[in-house]
Scaffold this motif. Sequence first.
Motif, PDB file in Angstrom:
ATOM      1  N   SER A 164       0.855  -1.185   0.000  1.00  0.00           N
ATOM      2  CA  SER A 164       0.000   0.000   0.000  1.00  0.00           C
ATOM      3  C   SER A 164       0.888   1.232   0.000  1.00  0.00           C
ATOM      4  O   SER A 164       1.961   1.240   0.607  1.00  0.00           O
ATOM      5  CB  SER A 164      -0.929   0.021   1.217  1.00  0.00           C
ATOM      6  OG  SER A 164      -0.174   0.160   2.406  1.00  0.00           O
ATOM      7  N   SER A 165       0.445   2.278  -0.692  1.00  0.00           N
ATOM      8  CA  SER A 165       1.190   3.537  -0.684  1.00  0.00           C
ATOM      9  C   SER A 165       0.205   4.691  -0.801  1.00  0.00           C
ATOM     10  O   SER A 165      -0.863   4.546  -1.408  1.00  0.00           O
ATOM     11  CB  SER A 165       2.212   3.587  -1.823  1.00  0.00           C
ATOM     12  OG  SER A 165       1.577   3.465  -3.082  1.00  0.00           O
ATOM     13  N   PHE A 166       0.557   5.819  -0.213  1.00  0.00           N
ATOM     14  CA  PHE A 166      -0.272   7.025  -0.318  1.00  0.00           C
ATOM     15  C   PHE A 166       0.597   8.235   0.003  1.00  0.00           C
ATOM     16  O   PHE A 166       1.706   8.114   0.554  1.00  0.00           O
ATOM     17  CB  PHE A 166      -1.484   6.964   0.615  1.00  0.00           C
ATOM     18  CG  PHE A 166      -1.157   6.956   2.087  1.00  0.00           C
ATOM     19  CD1 PHE A 166      -1.150   8.145   2.808  1.00  0.00           C
ATOM     20  CD2 PHE A 166      -0.870   5.775   2.747  1.00  0.00           C
ATOM     21  CE1 PHE A 166      -0.847   8.156   4.174  1.00  0.00           C
ATOM     22  CE2 PHE A 166      -0.574   5.771   4.105  1.00  0.00           C
ATOM     23  CZ  PHE A 166      -0.560   6.963   4.821  1.00  0.00           C
ATOM     24  N   LEU A 167       0.096   9.419  -0.348  1.00  0.00           N
ATOM     25  CA  LEU A 167       0.803  10.662  -0.093  1.00  0.00           C
ATOM     26  C   LEU A 167      -0.084  11.625   0.682  1.00  0.00           C
ATOM     27  O   LEU A 167      -1.309  11.560   0.578  1.00  0.00           O
ATOM     28  CB  LEU A 167       1.236  11.330  -1.402  1.00  0.00           C
ATOM     29  CG  LEU A 167       2.276  10.598  -2.248  1.00  0.00           C
ATOM     30  CD1 LEU A 167       1.589   9.803  -3.352  1.00  0.00           C
ATOM     31  CD2 LEU A 167       3.289  11.569  -2.857  1.00  0.00           C
ATOM     32  N   TYR A 168       0.563  12.518   1.422  1.00  0.00           N
ATOM     33  CA  TYR A 168      -0.174  13.590   2.087  1.00  0.00           C
ATOM     34  C   TYR A 168       0.718  14.826   2.178  1.00  0.00           C
ATOM     35  O   TYR A 168       1.947  14.751   2.045  1.00  0.00           O
ATOM     36  CB  TYR A 168      -0.689  13.158   3.461  1.00  0.00           C
ATOM     37  CG  TYR A 168       0.358  12.756   4.476  1.00  0.00           C
ATOM     38  CD1 TYR A 168       0.811  13.654   5.454  1.00  0.00           C
ATOM     39  CD2 TYR A 168       0.874  11.456   4.498  1.00  0.00           C
ATOM     40  CE1 TYR A 168       1.737  13.282   6.405  1.00  0.00           C
ATOM     41  CE2 TYR A 168       1.811  11.080   5.446  1.00  0.00           C
ATOM     42  CZ  TYR A 168       2.243  11.994   6.396  1.00  0.00           C
ATOM     43  OH  TYR A 168       3.175  11.617   7.336  1.00  0.00           O
ATOM     44  N   ARG A 169       0.092  15.962   2.392  1.00  0.00           N
ATOM     45  CA  ARG A 169       0.782  17.246   2.461  1.00  0.00           C
ATOM     46  C   ARG A 169       0.527  17.888   3.810  1.00  0.00           C
ATOM     47  O   ARG A 169      -0.508  17.643   4.447  1.00  0.00           O
ATOM     48  CB  ARG A 169       0.311  18.162   1.336  1.00  0.00           C
ATOM     49  CG  ARG A 169      -1.170  18.417   1.342  1.00  0.00           C
ATOM     50  CD  ARG A 169      -1.664  19.051   0.053  1.00  0.00           C
ATOM     51  NE  ARG A 169      -1.147  20.411  -0.119  1.00  0.00           N
ATOM     52  CZ  ARG A 169      -1.373  21.151  -1.195  1.00  0.00           C
ATOM     53  NH1 ARG A 169      -2.092  20.661  -2.203  1.00  0.00           N
ATOM     54  NH2 ARG A 169      -0.880  22.362  -1.282  1.00  0.00           N
ATOM     55  N   MET A 170       1.441  18.739   4.251  1.00  0.00           N
ATOM     56  CA  MET A 170       1.287  19.362   5.550  1.00  0.00           C
ATOM     57  C   MET A 170       2.048  20.681   5.597  1.00  0.00           C
ATOM     58  O   MET A 170       3.101  20.853   4.977  1.00  0.00           O
ATOM     59  CB  MET A 170       1.734  18.426   6.669  1.00  0.00           C
ATOM     60  CG  MET A 170       3.136  17.879   6.530  1.00  0.00           C
ATOM     61  SD  MET A 170       3.480  16.502   7.663  1.00  0.00           S
ATOM     62  CE  MET A 170       3.156  17.237   9.255  1.00  0.00           C
TER      63      MET A 170
END
Length: 243
Positions: A164-170
Amino acid sequence: MKTIILLLVLTLISGCSKVQKKPETSETKKDTTSQIQSSTSTVPQGANDNNEQTKPALINVEYGISKLPTGLSGYEGKIMAMAKWEDKLGANVVFITETSEKYSGDDNRHKELYGYHYITSDDANKLLWKINDFIKDCPVDITIKYIDESLSITDLDNNGIGESSFLYRMSCKGDVSPDAMKLLMHEGETKYAIRGEMKLEVKGEGTYGGKMEIDPSFDKAPGEFLEFARSQWNKYKDEKVGY
């Protein structure tokens, strides 16, 4: 004399005309059939002397927020993305959540993001991994957000266990500048990461950010993992303002 010679010639011609072809027997028919079958038979691609079975693939891969399996509760925040599939580990569910902004006094705020991976069954649910990231005590604009449609389930090394892979921003900022960005990838309990910044293009001003730092965890991963992670990073890194 001529008459005798003529009679001999006629006799020879008559004998030759009575020679018949040998009739085809059941044995000759059998041989012919066997030869045809041998010439048209094929071996299935990938077959071997050990009759090795094809490695199990991921099945029933589903994306989209749906009802959690029975017994899963106690997670933090609102579900923003979810994926389900089956592999060698069993029935899997991964979901990403975000909390709402909360005030912590003096106009400071904080917000959190979580990720969960469970192996589910009728008997029990096993938490395979959990991640948590956050921004706290932010007096300006606060962002910690899953990047839409970035959750992906793969089996890049063809071992029957899904990645599984995912991205997020902060960010916590009061100006126009690039958000930090992270990519997290898991196979089983093993985590891989890329950290850096989004590439921000401001109309009439220029381009900022774009830094990417690959975690050393990828050094021990199959090459396909980093190749895919890079492609995902590049797919979601760009942001434009003023266009």
